[in-house]
Design a protein around this motif. Structure first.
Motif, mmCIF file in Angstrom:
data_model
loop_
_atom_site.group_PDB
_atom_site.id
_atom_site.type_symbol
_atom_site.label_atom_id
_atom_site.label_comp_id
_atom_site.label_asym_id
_atom_site.label_seq_id
_atom_site.Cartn_x
_atom_site.Cartn_y
_atom_site.Cartn_z
ATOM 1 N N HIS A 52 -40.919 -0.376 -8.729
ATOM 2 C CA HIS A 52 -42.260 -0.412 -9.309
ATOM 3 C C HIS A 52 -42.259 -0.041 -10.768
ATOM 4 C CE1 HIS A 52 -46.678 0.938 -9.005
ATOM 5 N NE2 HIS A 52 -46.646 -0.318 -8.680
ATOM 6 N N ILE A 53 -41.065 0.169 -11.334
ATOM 7 C CA ILE A 53 -41.064 0.886 -12.612
ATOM 8 C C ILE A 53 -41.602 0.056 -13.771
ATOM 9 C CG2 ILE A 53 -38.676 0.506 -13.418
ATOM 10 C CD1 ILE A 53 -38.835 3.766 -13.692
ATOM 11 N N ARG A 54 -41.344 -1.239 -13.759
ATOM 12 C CA ARG A 54 -41.800 -2.038 -14.899
ATOM 13 C C ARG A 54 -42.385 -3.366 -14.416
ATOM 14 N NH1 ARG A 54 -37.045 0.064 -16.617
ATOM 15 N NH2 ARG A 54 -35.962 -1.687 -15.689
ATOM 16 N N ASP A 55 -43.073 -4.028 -15.339
ATOM 17 C CA ASP A 55 -43.524 -5.405 -15.129
ATOM 18 C C ASP A 55 -44.397 -5.572 -13.894
ATOM 19 O OD1 ASP A 55 -42.267 -6.046 -17.409
ATOM 20 O OD2 ASP A 55 -40.408 -6.636 -16.434
ATOM 21 N N PHE A 173 -46.120 7.208 -19.045
ATOM 22 C CA PHE A 173 -46.012 5.780 -18.715
ATOM 23 C C PHE A 173 -45.417 5.531 -17.332
ATOM 24 C CE2 PHE A 173 -42.474 7.440 -21.201
ATOM 25 C CZ PHE A 173 -41.406 7.241 -20.332
ATOM 26 N N CYS A 174 -44.969 6.588 -16.644
ATOM 27 C CA CYS A 174 -44.017 6.406 -15.550
ATOM 28 C C CYS A 174 -44.617 6.643 -14.166
ATOM 29 C CB CYS A 174 -42.839 7.353 -15.780
ATOM 30 S SG CYS A 174 -41.533 7.137 -14.563
ATOM 31 N N VAL A 175 -44.266 5.767 -13.222
ATOM 32 C CA VAL A 175 -44.790 5.879 -11.851
ATOM 33 C C VAL A 175 -43.937 6.773 -10.958
ATOM 34 C CG1 VAL A 175 -46.032 3.700 -11.631
ATOM 35 C CG2 VAL A 175 -43.569 3.757 -11.230
ATOM 36 N N LEU A 274 -28.678 8.969 -21.587
ATOM 37 C CA LEU A 274 -29.663 10.016 -21.861
ATOM 38 C C LEU A 274 -30.888 9.375 -22.534
ATOM 39 C CD1 LEU A 274 -30.017 13.120 -21.660
ATOM 40 C CD2 LEU A 274 -29.101 13.281 -23.979
ATOM 41 N N PRO A 275 -31.881 8.984 -21.716
ATOM 42 C CA PRO A 275 -33.041 8.280 -22.274
ATOM 43 C C PRO A 275 -33.814 9.139 -23.277
ATOM 44 C CG PRO A 275 -32.951 7.962 -19.911
ATOM 45 C CD PRO A 275 -31.927 9.014 -20.247
ATOM 46 N N VAL A 276 -34.199 8.508 -24.390
ATOM 47 C CA VAL A 276 -35.000 9.219 -25.394
ATOM 48 C C VAL A 276 -36.389 8.591 -25.494
ATOM 49 C CG1 VAL A 276 -34.078 7.864 -27.335
ATOM 50 C CG2 VAL A 276 -35.001 10.143 -27.764
ATOM 51 N N GLN A 277 -36.507 7.308 -25.222
ATOM 52 C CA GLN A 277 -37.757 6.520 -25.198
ATOM 53 C C GLN A 277 -38.309 6.190 -26.579
ATOM 54 O OE1 GLN A 277 -37.986 5.508 -22.271
ATOM 55 N NE2 GLN A 277 -37.425 7.155 -20.881
ATOM 56 N N SER A 278 -38.326 7.182 -27.490
ATOM 57 C CA SER A 278 -38.876 6.928 -28.831
ATOM 58 C C SER A 278 -38.249 7.905 -29.812
ATOM 59 C CB SER A 278 -40.393 7.122 -28.806
ATOM 60 O OG SER A 278 -40.914 7.142 -30.125
ATOM 61 N N PHE A 316 -35.284 2.920 -24.187
ATOM 62 C CA PHE A 316 -36.332 2.922 -25.213
ATOM 63 C C PHE A 316 -37.536 2.142 -24.719
ATOM 64 C CE2 PHE A 316 -32.293 3.289 -27.323
ATOM 65 C CZ PHE A 316 -32.516 4.317 -28.224
ATOM 66 N N ILE A 317 -38.712 2.612 -25.105
ATOM 67 C CA ILE A 317 -39.938 1.852 -24.834
ATOM 68 C C ILE A 317 -40.590 1.537 -26.179
ATOM 69 C CG2 ILE A 317 -42.251 1.953 -23.849
ATOM 70 C CD1 ILE A 317 -41.210 3.745 -21.664
ATOM 71 N N VAL A 318 -40.893 0.258 -26.414
ATOM 72 C CA VAL A 318 -41.683 -0.073 -27.607
ATOM 73 C C VAL A 318 -43.099 -0.414 -27.171
ATOM 74 C CG1 VAL A 318 -39.719 -0.945 -28.928
ATOM 75 C CG2 VAL A 318 -41.077 -2.538 -27.570
ATOM 76 N N SER A 345 -33.812 -1.419 -23.320
ATOM 77 C CA SER A 345 -35.077 -1.277 -24.039
ATOM 78 C C SER A 345 -36.129 -2.170 -23.404
ATOM 79 C CB SER A 345 -34.886 -1.608 -25.514
ATOM 80 O OG SER A 345 -34.104 -2.769 -25.653
ATOM 81 N N PHE A 346 -37.337 -1.669 -23.429
ATOM 82 C CA PHE A 346 -38.420 -2.314 -22.681
ATOM 83 C C PHE A 346 -39.694 -2.338 -23.506
ATOM 84 C CE2 PHE A 346 -35.832 0.514 -20.021
ATOM 85 C CZ PHE A 346 -35.195 -0.425 -19.229
ATOM 86 N N LYS A 347 -40.501 -3.379 -23.236
ATOM 87 C CA LYS A 347 -41.867 -3.359 -23.756
ATOM 88 C C LYS A 347 -42.677 -2.481 -22.826
ATOM 89 C CE LYS A 347 -42.533 -7.863 -23.630
ATOM 90 N NZ LYS A 347 -43.203 -9.148 -23.672
ATOM 91 N N TYR A 348 -43.536 -1.663 -23.396
ATOM 92 C CA TYR A 348 -44.390 -0.848 -22.540
ATOM 93 C C TYR A 348 -45.210 -1.764 -21.619
ATOM 94 C CZ TYR A 348 -48.327 1.709 -20.852
ATOM 95 O OH TYR A 348 -49.268 2.221 -20.011
ATOM 96 N N SER A 349 -45.233 -1.443 -20.327
ATOM 97 C CA SER A 349 -46.111 -2.184 -19.413
ATOM 98 C C SER A 349 -46.936 -1.182 -18.620
ATOM 99 C CB SER A 349 -45.300 -3.106 -18.492
ATOM 100 O OG SER A 349 -44.734 -2.391 -17.429
#
Ligand code: 5AD
Ligand code: SF4
Length: 455
Positions: A52-55, A173-175, A274-278, A316-318, A345-349
């Protein structure tokens, strides 16, 4: 229920945790007589293990279910029953909605209830109507999985072992905190016992899994909370286990003990996701990440001090709501400062039910696209540079099987790069030094290996 021969097909989407969970579901169903089927059309039971995490995860599930409905109808026409189960995070999030929209589904089960699958299958086969179980039980599902689960599905040289589930971080942003529930750690003794079984079954490399794996605090033999650093040391002592990895980590939980394990435990691979996201502190705050860009850079510096050959990967999330051009530029600055070996890297959804989904200032899709392309171009260059810098180095390579061409063998480097070289198949299962001769986009070529060690 009598044990007759039946076939199970599992369709897995999403993360390594789902891959692991699919294997565990196959394990708990094996005693009921279920053996693997290659295709849904040959299966008496099909499990769709969802992510369920993206899209548009939910829409993807319903369109796959539409296809499975046809298979189920075709099998019914020749007198064969098919149990259809939806598992994983979409099942957790959508629950009864799935049965409302797809009434031909027999079982809906959340990630915390896999150990109850045999009972649900028994109910579904009695045609007592659809079964739904998406509770978060107090007891851990870990306690209920069969002891020999690993032994049944392992046998691979590289194995995954879930040590932790759930997350209490609540990034905007996260489920995951909603679908996987609160953070829960498996006791050290259970983890070590499963690792021993995996090694006995042939595993040389184990990756410890958890949504927030470095928050692991399972109890030790005395009943006191342990740490991941300590667990890594204990696992490294298992004879025959050559390599350890863990994923996915949160910067907040990179404690001194874990950093020290990177310095002192050679089995801990010099590669960390090691996710940083931004890279923007303003965005990190609105994402509720609880760390700054400087905190991240400081951890990277300390990791490199502990293990100078360490390489890093990140997420990363943009286009998170409110992200300006300046925020995006700050992410590029952080990427340049770190130099990543690999990244996602992902577009924010927007995920329904998460705080960011309802936030004002959503970033237009076209702008997200532009930022993602710029970010990915930079990350691709960094990955190419990292692979190119491996040329001329001698890396330990765990040989996992034959290569693509006759006479070739394949393995993986400490940095998870696939490595191909000429060499004998007798090397499978061994970690050997390989001089890297060339770098391709996603793999490395090694010089031929002359095996001088007597077999
Ligand atoms: N939109 C885009 N990316 C997301 N991720 C998690 N949730 C979202 C979302 N709503 C990404 C994060 C996380 C990775 C597993 O997926 O980068 O680290
Ligand atoms: Fe999701 Fe990871 Fe944040 Fe937990 S730490 S909420 S799993 S992104």
């Amino acid at each position: 229920m009598s044990i007759s021969k039946k076939r199970l097909h599992v369709i897995t989407w999403g993360c390594q945790m789902n891959v692991y969970d699919s294997a565990r579901m196959a394990d708990v169903l094996a005693p009921l007589g279920y053996a693997p089927a290659d295709a849904p059309a040959d299966a008496d039971m099909v499990i769709l293990n969802t992510c369920h995490i993206r899209d548009r995860a939910t829409e993807k599930v319903f369109s796959e279910l539409g296809r499975l409905r046809v298979v189920k109808a075709e099998r019914a026409a020749i007198g064969q029953n098919t149990i259809l189960a939806v598992a994983g995070c979409v099942a957790q999030a959508e629950g009864a909605e799935i049965l409302a929209r797809a009434p031909y589904v027999d079982i809906v089960l959340g990630p915390q209830t896999y150990h109850r699958l045999p009972e649900m299958v028994a109910q579904a086969s009695r045609a007592a109507g659809a079964v739904i179980d998406t509770d978060f039980p107090v007891e851990s599902k870990f306690d209920f999985l069969p002891d020999d689960a690993a032994a049944q599905t392992a046998g691979g040289l590289t194995a995954f072992l879930t040590i932790q589930e759930g997350c209490d971080k609540f990034c905007s942003f996260c489920v995951v905190p909603y679908t996987r529930g609160a953070e829960a750690s498996r006791p050290a003794a259970a983890v070590i016992a499963e690792a021993r079984r995996m090694v006995a079954g042939g595993a040389r490399e184990i990756t410890l899994l958890g949504q927030n794996v470095n928050a692991w605090h399972g109890v030790d033999a005395q009943g006191a909370p342990s740490t991941l650093g300590r667990l890594l040391r204990e696992l490294a002592a298992i004879p025959g286990l050559a390599r350890l990895r863990y994923t996915t980590s949160h910067p907040r939980d990179m404690d001194d003990d874990l950093l020290a394990a990177h310095a002192d435990v050679p089995a801990v691979m010099p590669f960390l996701h090691l996710p940083v996201q931004s890279g923007s502190d303003r965005m990190l705050a609105s994402m509720n990440r609880k760390h700054t860009a400087a905190d991240y850079l400081d951890i990277v510096a300390r990791l490199r001090k502990a293990r100078p050959d360490i390489a890093l990967s990140s997420d990363f999330i943009v286009g998170h709501p409110g992200e300006t051009e300046a925020d995006f530029e700050a992410t590029l600055v952080l990427i340049r400062a770190v130099g990543f070996a690999q990244a996602f890297s992902f577009k924010y959804s927007p995920r329904p039910g998460t705080p960011a989904a309802g936030a004002p200032m959503q970033v237009p899709e076209a702008e997200k696209d532009r930022r993602l392309q710029a970010l990915q171009a930079l990350l691709r260059d960094q990955q190419a540079a990292f692979n190119a810098a491996c040329v001329g180095r001698t890396l330990p390579v765990l040989i996992t099987g034959p290569g693509r061409y006759p006479g070739q063998i394949a393995g993986r480097s400490p940095y998870l790069q696939p490595v191909h070289l000429d060499g004998p198949l007798s090397l499978v299962g061994r970690e050997i030094p390989v001089r890297i001769a060339a770098a391709h986009t996603n793999s490395l070529a090694g010089e031929p290996f002359m095996d001088r060690v007597a077999a």
